[in-house]
Design a protein around this motif. Sequence first.
Motif, PDB file in Angstrom:
ATOM      1  N   LYS A   1      -7.966   5.391   4.440  1.00 39.21           N
ATOM      2  CA  LYS A   1      -7.361   4.630   3.341  1.00 39.21           C
ATOM      3  C   LYS A   1      -5.858   4.488   3.553  1.00 39.21           C
ATOM      4  CE  LYS A   1     -10.742   5.696  -0.267  1.00 39.21           C
ATOM      5  NZ  LYS A   1     -10.985   6.436  -1.546  1.00 39.21           N
ATOM      6  N   ALA A   2      -5.218   5.570   4.009  1.00 40.42           N
ATOM      7  CA  ALA A   2      -3.778   5.510   4.253  1.00 40.42           C
ATOM      8  C   ALA A   2      -3.462   4.560   5.407  1.00 40.42           C
ATOM      9  CB  ALA A   2      -3.245   6.911   4.555  1.00 40.42           C
ATOM     10  N   ILE A   3      -4.287   4.614   6.457  1.00 40.60           N
ATOM     11  CA  ILE A   3      -4.066   3.717   7.599  1.00 40.60           C
ATOM     12  C   ILE A   3      -4.271   2.264   7.172  1.00 40.60           C
ATOM     13  CG2 ILE A   3      -4.968   3.049   9.865  1.00 40.60           C
ATOM     14  CD1 ILE A   3      -5.659   6.011  10.308  1.00 40.60           C
ATOM     15  N   GLU A   4      -5.326   2.010   6.415  1.00 42.27           N
ATOM     16  CA  GLU A   4      -5.593   0.637   5.958  1.00 42.27           C
ATOM     17  C   GLU A   4      -4.473   0.134   5.055  1.00 42.27           C
ATOM     18  OE1 GLU A   4      -9.427   1.077   4.224  1.00 42.27           O
ATOM     19  OE2 GLU A   4     -10.511   0.763   6.131  1.00 42.27           O
ATOM     20  N   GLY A   5      -3.883   1.027   4.254  1.00 46.43           N
ATOM     21  CA  GLY A   5      -2.745   0.634   3.436  1.00 46.43           C
ATOM     22  C   GLY A   5      -1.554   0.223   4.287  1.00 46.43           C
ATOM     23  N   ASN A   6      -1.282   0.998   5.334  1.00 47.12           N
ATOM     24  CA  ASN A   6      -0.193   0.649   6.252  1.00 47.12           C
ATOM     25  C   ASN A   6      -0.478  -0.656   6.985  1.00 47.12           C
ATOM     26  OD1 ASN A   6       2.018   2.739   6.320  1.00 47.12           O
ATOM     27  ND2 ASN A   6       0.284   4.100   6.620  1.00 47.12           N
ATOM     28  N   LEU A   7      -1.741  -0.841   7.351  1.00 57.03           N
ATOM     29  CA  LEU A   7      -2.111  -2.087   8.029  1.00 57.03           C
ATOM     30  C   LEU A   7      -1.931  -3.291   7.106  1.00 57.03           C
ATOM     31  CD1 LEU A   7      -5.298  -1.318  10.171  1.00 57.03           C
ATOM     32  CD2 LEU A   7      -3.257  -2.530  10.939  1.00 57.03           C
TER      33      LEU A   7
ATOM     34  N   GLY B   1       6.181   7.932  12.148  1.00 58.45           N
ATOM     35  CA  GLY B   1       6.868   7.375  10.989  1.00 58.45           C
ATOM     36  C   GLY B   1       5.969   6.870   9.885  1.00 58.45           C
ATOM     37  N   TYR B   2       4.702   7.270   9.897  1.00 64.86           N
ATOM     38  CA  TYR B   2       3.760   6.818   8.864  1.00 64.86           C
ATOM     39  C   TYR B   2       3.333   7.973   7.960  1.00 64.86           C
ATOM     40  CZ  TYR B   2       3.361   2.587  11.699  1.00 64.86           C
ATOM     41  OH  TYR B   2       3.641   1.436  12.400  1.00 64.86           O
ATOM     42  N   GLY B   3       4.216   8.907   7.714  1.00 64.68           N
ATOM     43  CA  GLY B   3       3.857  10.100   6.949  1.00 64.68           C
ATOM     44  C   GLY B   3       3.698   9.868   5.467  1.00 64.68           C
ATOM     45  N   ASP B   4       4.371   8.872   4.897  1.00 64.93           N
ATOM     46  CA  ASP B   4       4.305   8.647   3.452  1.00 64.93           C
ATOM     47  C   ASP B   4       2.886   8.272   3.019  1.00 64.93           C
ATOM     48  OD1 ASP B   4       6.975   9.144   3.359  1.00 64.93           O
ATOM     49  OD2 ASP B   4       7.593   7.052   3.176  1.00 64.93           O
ATOM     50  N   GLY B   5       2.399   8.975   2.024  1.00 57.20           N
ATOM     51  CA  GLY B   5       1.088   8.645   1.463  1.00 57.20           C
ATOM     52  C   GLY B   5      -0.090   9.222   2.212  1.00 57.20           C
ATOM     53  N   LEU B   6       0.168  10.000   3.290  1.00 55.25           N
ATOM     54  CA  LEU B   6      -0.957  10.575   4.020  1.00 55.25           C
ATOM     55  C   LEU B   6      -1.534  11.758   3.257  1.00 55.25           C
ATOM     56  CD1 LEU B   6       0.151  10.624   7.768  1.00 55.25           C
ATOM     57  CD2 LEU B   6      -1.232   8.943   6.573  1.00 55.25           C
TER      58      LEU B   6
END
Length: 643
Positions: A341-347, A476-481
């Motif tokens: 879900k976090a990855i899909e949000g970043n995508l 750099g994608y730590g937020d929301g993980l």
Amino acid sequence: MAFDGVMMRAVRQELSARLTGARIDRIYQPSRYEIIIIARQAGEALRLLISAAAETPRIHITAVAKENPESPPAFCMLLRKHLVDGRIDRIEQVGLDRILRISVREPDYYEREGAAAANRGKTLVIEVMGKHSNIILLDDDGETIMDSIKHVTRGMSRYREVLPGRPYSPPPAQDKRDPLGETRESLARFIEESLPGDDSAEVSLARWVMNSFMGFGPTLAREIVERAGLDPDAPVRAAVPDAGAGAAEQVECIARRLAAALSDVSEIIKKGQFARPSVIEDSGTGRILAFAPFPLIQHPGGEGIEVVKREFASISEMLDYVYTPRDMEISLAEAKSHLMKAIEGNLARARRKLERQEEALRDAENAENYRLMGELIKANMGVLKKGDTEAQVINYFDPELKPVRIELDPALAPSENAQVYFAKYAKAKRSLEITKEQRDRTRDDIEYLEQVALTLEQAQSLDAVDEIREELIASGYGDGLPGKAKAQDGRRTRARDHNRSRRAGPDAAAGTPRPMRFKSEDGYEILVGRNNRENDFLTMKHAAPDDIWLHAKGIPGAHVIIRVDEKGNVSERALLDAAGLAAYFSKGRQSTNVDIDYTRRRYVRKPRGAKPGMVIYERQKTLAVPPRLLPSEPDYDNGRDDR
């Protein structure tokens, strides 16, 4: 798989023998619907697992250690307050139902006398009923709910509420006969009278037994029919005639056989003969087909399936064997879902950003048009005036001299309108290169996140999920993980035997990446990265310059390396095997064929500042191959180049 009333009877017998009189030492709640009670008995610490999870509800002593969360939930705190240091007085099953009542007395109960002391204590009620499973703490009177691990409101159930302060009422009784209270003759009469005219005549014989008698789940219902020498899958209507010559005699015969089997199994239950709990599993896949608290004669799974029958020293040991891998599968699926879900949000954010950048580029590419508008306004100063909202002029720069319509700001003079267009031209020229660079970086981000999403989708252990999470944080994608995936035991994964060993991955905490290692059919070593960190390590540090590098063309996938022989060559067989692996560990796994690029490792390089796993390559050739996992079990590379 079903935890039925007979299994609860076997568990109650085992828990009564091992836990009666035990002192409760600790309680913790490792997951939302799971409680662990540590009880001490004769110097031994016993770990009682109670789960109300919809997928794996159960109760038994477990050897699997689970993490104790730093912040216990409110229900766990309540249990600690009222049960810790108390002693387990008795453990009772409600009939042959899947309800267990554990009475816990205050610490001083065994030193006190008198009727008043007998009422001092709490009752823990465990209801094992699929998605309706619950763990409920009752007050001293044994009738008032103090709290439960699941709250049930009137809007959720018309039959009862399960809320603090409400009186406790058990789940609705099932309209089934208790086989333990029947004789063989009474069973035969009941079956003979009810079976032929049953409203559910289209259901199978095994289903009819399960629907008619208390305590039997699908496995034991099937066992009873097979012990009667009948087909458990045969519909009642087909197996039991309701008219015609000899019909009554056939029904009587079937009733006698079913009654005899029911009576035999009931005797096992009444005598508590649960010394050899057993599991039947598919020998090829390791999938559990059936389990019971005593040896089974059935052969589930159908014709052509080879099965393995295992027996265990105790009910709890068997239930650990049955449920621990399932717990791991659920934990892995949940950890992957949360991180995905976090990855899909970043995508999604990156794709929206790319759309804006593409739009900005289209605007910037109109720069020459802005300059043209400004020049045409300057050329027509004599006919334009302040207050005009548009200008219809001849385009002197067009060989065909076509007319052009130019929008004007009526508040500005013609020269000022021209300067507005020249300013837009200058800004567009300046931003064009910057926006192109930003767009390219965003495309790289999307490609990287798609690769991470694929890696997560194919992850087979909690360690692999945690490593992907750490990689995202480092990138750099730590937020929301979500937080680190919870371990179920010290090993994280548990392989039941050789058939299940693929469930367990290497320990990612070991430091050095350890790519998967395969052997081609003719003996060449093939290495496969499990994530972007391993892909980087494998390609940029571990592989030799002449080794063959492979990757799915144009789609996310793993880096694959073939170790060349001493002459720097690889066989065609090894190339096809490695290409099949590259296809299998790519987004094209479900495709019939996947294009695979391959080249020497020396022609692969990593651009400065590129994210993990991102490379560019040249001098490649392409193969179209079907995805294929080699039949040998993958080993893990030791992370060293020993050549």
